[in-house]
Design an enzyme around this catalytic site. Structure first.
Site, PDB file in Angstrom:
ATOM      1  N   ARG A   1     -15.247  14.307 -10.523  1.00 35.27           N
ATOM      2  CA  ARG A   1     -16.391  13.430 -10.746  1.00 35.27           C
ATOM      3  C   ARG A   1     -16.081  12.634 -12.014  1.00 35.27           C
ATOM      4  O   ARG A   1     -15.332  13.084 -12.884  1.00 35.27           O
ATOM      5  CB  ARG A   1     -17.670  14.241 -10.950  1.00 35.27           C
ATOM      6  CG  ARG A   1     -18.046  15.121  -9.764  1.00 35.27           C
ATOM      7  CD  ARG A   1     -19.292  15.946 -10.094  1.00 35.27           C
ATOM      8  NE  ARG A   1     -19.700  16.763  -8.953  1.00 35.27           N
ATOM      9  CZ  ARG A   1     -19.307  18.016  -8.738  1.00 35.27           C
ATOM     10  NH1 ARG A   1     -18.479  18.597  -9.604  1.00 35.27           N
ATOM     11  NH2 ARG A   1     -19.728  18.698  -7.683  1.00 35.27           N
TER      12      ARG A   1
ATOM     13  N   LYS B   1     -20.725  20.858 -11.928  1.00 33.96           N
ATOM     14  CA  LYS B   1     -22.182  20.985 -11.866  1.00 33.96           C
ATOM     15  C   LYS B   1     -22.590  22.443 -12.034  1.00 33.96           C
ATOM     16  O   LYS B   1     -21.966  23.336 -11.479  1.00 33.96           O
ATOM     17  CB  LYS B   1     -22.697  20.461 -10.526  1.00 33.96           C
ATOM     18  CG  LYS B   1     -22.685  18.940 -10.407  1.00 33.96           C
ATOM     19  CD  LYS B   1     -23.360  18.499  -9.126  1.00 33.96           C
ATOM     20  CE  LYS B   1     -23.450  16.990  -9.027  1.00 33.96           C
ATOM     21  NZ  LYS B   1     -24.133  16.561  -7.778  1.00 33.96           N
TER      22      LYS B   1
ATOM     23  N   HIS C   1     -17.177   7.193  -7.482  1.00 32.01           N
ATOM     24  CA  HIS C   1     -17.398   8.443  -6.747  1.00 32.01           C
ATOM     25  C   HIS C   1     -16.751   8.393  -5.366  1.00 32.01           C
ATOM     26  O   HIS C   1     -16.389   9.434  -4.811  1.00 32.01           O
ATOM     27  CB  HIS C   1     -18.896   8.723  -6.611  1.00 32.01           C
ATOM     28  CG  HIS C   1     -19.211  10.160  -6.344  1.00 32.01           C
ATOM     29  ND1 HIS C   1     -18.927  11.173  -7.246  1.00 32.01           N
ATOM     30  CD2 HIS C   1     -19.760  10.773  -5.270  1.00 32.01           C
ATOM     31  CE1 HIS C   1     -19.300  12.333  -6.749  1.00 32.01           C
ATOM     32  NE2 HIS C   1     -19.805  12.131  -5.541  1.00 32.01           N
TER      33      HIS C   1
ATOM     34  N   ARG D   1     -13.432  10.044  -5.240  1.00 36.89           N
ATOM     35  CA  ARG D   1     -13.508  11.499  -5.037  1.00 36.89           C
ATOM     36  C   ARG D   1     -13.694  11.807  -3.554  1.00 36.89           C
ATOM     37  O   ARG D   1     -13.070  12.719  -3.012  1.00 36.89           O
ATOM     38  CB  ARG D   1     -14.651  12.061  -5.874  1.00 36.89           C
ATOM     39  CG  ARG D   1     -15.000  13.529  -5.627  1.00 36.89           C
ATOM     40  CD  ARG D   1     -16.064  13.949  -6.639  1.00 36.89           C
ATOM     41  NE  ARG D   1     -16.890  15.050  -6.180  1.00 36.89           N
ATOM     42  CZ  ARG D   1     -16.636  16.338  -6.393  1.00 36.89           C
ATOM     43  NH1 ARG D   1     -15.531  16.687  -7.015  1.00 36.89           N
ATOM     44  NH2 ARG D   1     -17.474  17.272  -5.977  1.00 36.89           N
TER      45      ARG D   1
ATOM     46  N   HIS E   1     -17.667  22.517  -4.746  1.00 36.45           N
ATOM     47  CA  HIS E   1     -18.923  22.609  -4.004  1.00 36.45           C
ATOM     48  C   HIS E   1     -19.392  24.062  -3.959  1.00 36.45           C
ATOM     49  O   HIS E   1     -18.619  24.967  -3.641  1.00 36.45           O
ATOM     50  CB  HIS E   1     -18.740  22.104  -2.563  1.00 36.45           C
ATOM     51  CG  HIS E   1     -18.609  20.626  -2.472  1.00 36.45           C
ATOM     52  ND1 HIS E   1     -18.058  19.991  -1.376  1.00 36.45           N
ATOM     53  CD2 HIS E   1     -18.966  19.637  -3.338  1.00 36.45           C
ATOM     54  CE1 HIS E   1     -18.085  18.681  -1.570  1.00 36.45           C
ATOM     55  NE2 HIS E   1     -18.628  18.442  -2.749  1.00 36.45           N
TER      56      HIS E   1
ATOM     57  N   TYR F   1     -17.393  16.151   5.263  1.00 35.15           N
ATOM     58  CA  TYR F   1     -16.152  15.390   5.389  1.00 35.15           C
ATOM     59  C   TYR F   1     -15.537  15.532   6.773  1.00 35.15           C
ATOM     60  O   TYR F   1     -14.789  14.653   7.217  1.00 35.15           O
ATOM     61  CB  TYR F   1     -15.159  15.806   4.301  1.00 35.15           C
ATOM     62  CG  TYR F   1     -15.624  15.408   2.926  1.00 35.15           C
ATOM     63  CD1 TYR F   1     -15.574  14.086   2.509  1.00 35.15           C
ATOM     64  CD2 TYR F   1     -16.168  16.347   2.062  1.00 35.15           C
ATOM     65  CE1 TYR F   1     -16.028  13.712   1.264  1.00 35.15           C
ATOM     66  CE2 TYR F   1     -16.632  15.986   0.805  1.00 35.15           C
ATOM     67  CZ  TYR F   1     -16.557  14.659   0.420  1.00 35.15           C
ATOM     68  OH  TYR F   1     -17.031  14.288  -0.811  1.00 35.15           O
TER      69      TYR F   1
END
Length: 306
Positions: A161, A184, A252, A255, A278, A287
């Protein structure tokens, strides 16, 4: 917060503190939750013409929830945003009900509006390469051009990110074979560093006029302070206009491109999940939908019977 009773305000803060301590939610997520639940509680105050204490919150009905949902729709809140707000309210209510010992069915049974999940918009492989090459042409200063290329290469080559790339410090240089990235919710992951990314950062460091120190930001702005993400966003916007790429070609998207291109090359979904950081495999699975959609597009355009 003036519309909310002190008891509700305290309960909201305790909930947010517990989320931070137990779940490691990021500050951005906590701030979003705070805003969503505060807005909901403020609506209930106005709806009932009185500040809602904890006892009043226990008496919220299905009709009250419908009124709030209708108010949100009348305020042009989209289905996706409303679903997010409702999720925050439900999470708060579930915690509050357990703490106060009441039945939260009226809130928890409220159905979120249906919406179509947006698929990630990756760039094609050649477009991703062209983006990096074109980013370099946006500055007349060699060191700034090298800096921008290094950042964008990290986004595409390592799946970072933009906030993660800009959080690197002088202690991370020269880049090792792997980076330990805190993403995150302070979730840590190990990311391999491609030779191209290492080379791009090395070139930037050779040209950068600002001295590096272990505690300072690796990527610097023109005056030597930490690089603002808006600078990279603006550079990528200029490059995409020159390349004729859509508005979805953002930092983004690099990514997204990293993940999609790995998957297309036969990458394992679980491994890609780890590389992206994730928390849930379902997030990474989007994806696969992108890859399938692209495959069907090729099929429809090229199959002799299409």
């Amino acid at each position: 917060m003036n519309l909310i009773s002190p008891a509700c305000r305290d309960a909201l803060q305790h909930w947010l503190d517990s989320l931070k301590a137990l779940s490691g939610r990021s500050e951005n997520t906590l701030n979003a939750y705070r805003g969503d639940v505060t807005e909901f509680l403020s609506f209930m105050t106005l709806h009932h013409s009185e500040r809602q204490g904890l006892a009043a919150l226990e008496r919220i009905t299905v009709s009250d929830m419908r009124a709030w949902m209708a108010d949100q729709r009348n305020s042009d809140v989209g289905a996706r945003s409303l679903a997010r707000k409702l999720s925050a309210v439900k999470t708060f209510y579930r915690w509050l009900a357990e703490r106060e010992g009441f039945e939260p069915t009226a809130v928890l049974s409220t159905r979120a509006p249906k919406f179509t999940k947006k698929l990630p918009r990756p760039l094609a492989e050649d477009a991703a390469r062209e983006m990096i090459e074109t980013v370099e042409l946006q500055s007349s200063s060699d060191w700034v051009a090298a800096r921008d290329v290094a950042v964008v290469t990290l986004l595409y080559g390592c799946g970072l990110r933009i906030s993660e790339a800009l959080s690197l410090t002088g202690s991370d240089a020269p880049l090792p074979d792997t980076l330990r990235i805190s993403g995150k919710g302070d979730k840590e992951r190990i990311v391999p560093v491609l030779p191209a990314a290492r080379s791009a950062v090395d070139r930037y460091l050779r040209l950068c006029p600002h001295p590096q120190s272990s505690g300072a930001a690796l990527f610097r702005g023109a005056r030597g302070g930490p690089l603002n993400p808006g600078i990279i966003q603006a550079v990528v916007a200029k490059a995409r206009m020159q390349l004729g790429l859509p508005a979805t070609a953002t930092p983004h998207a690099m990514r997204h491109s990293f993940a999609t291109h790995l998957l297309s090359a036969g990458g394992d979904l679980r491994a890609i999940q780890e590389l992206l950081g994730h928390a849930s495999l379902s997030t990474t699975q989007t994806y696969t939908a992108v890859d399938t959609a692209r495959l069907m597009d090729v099929y429809n355009r090229t199959h002799p019977k299409a």
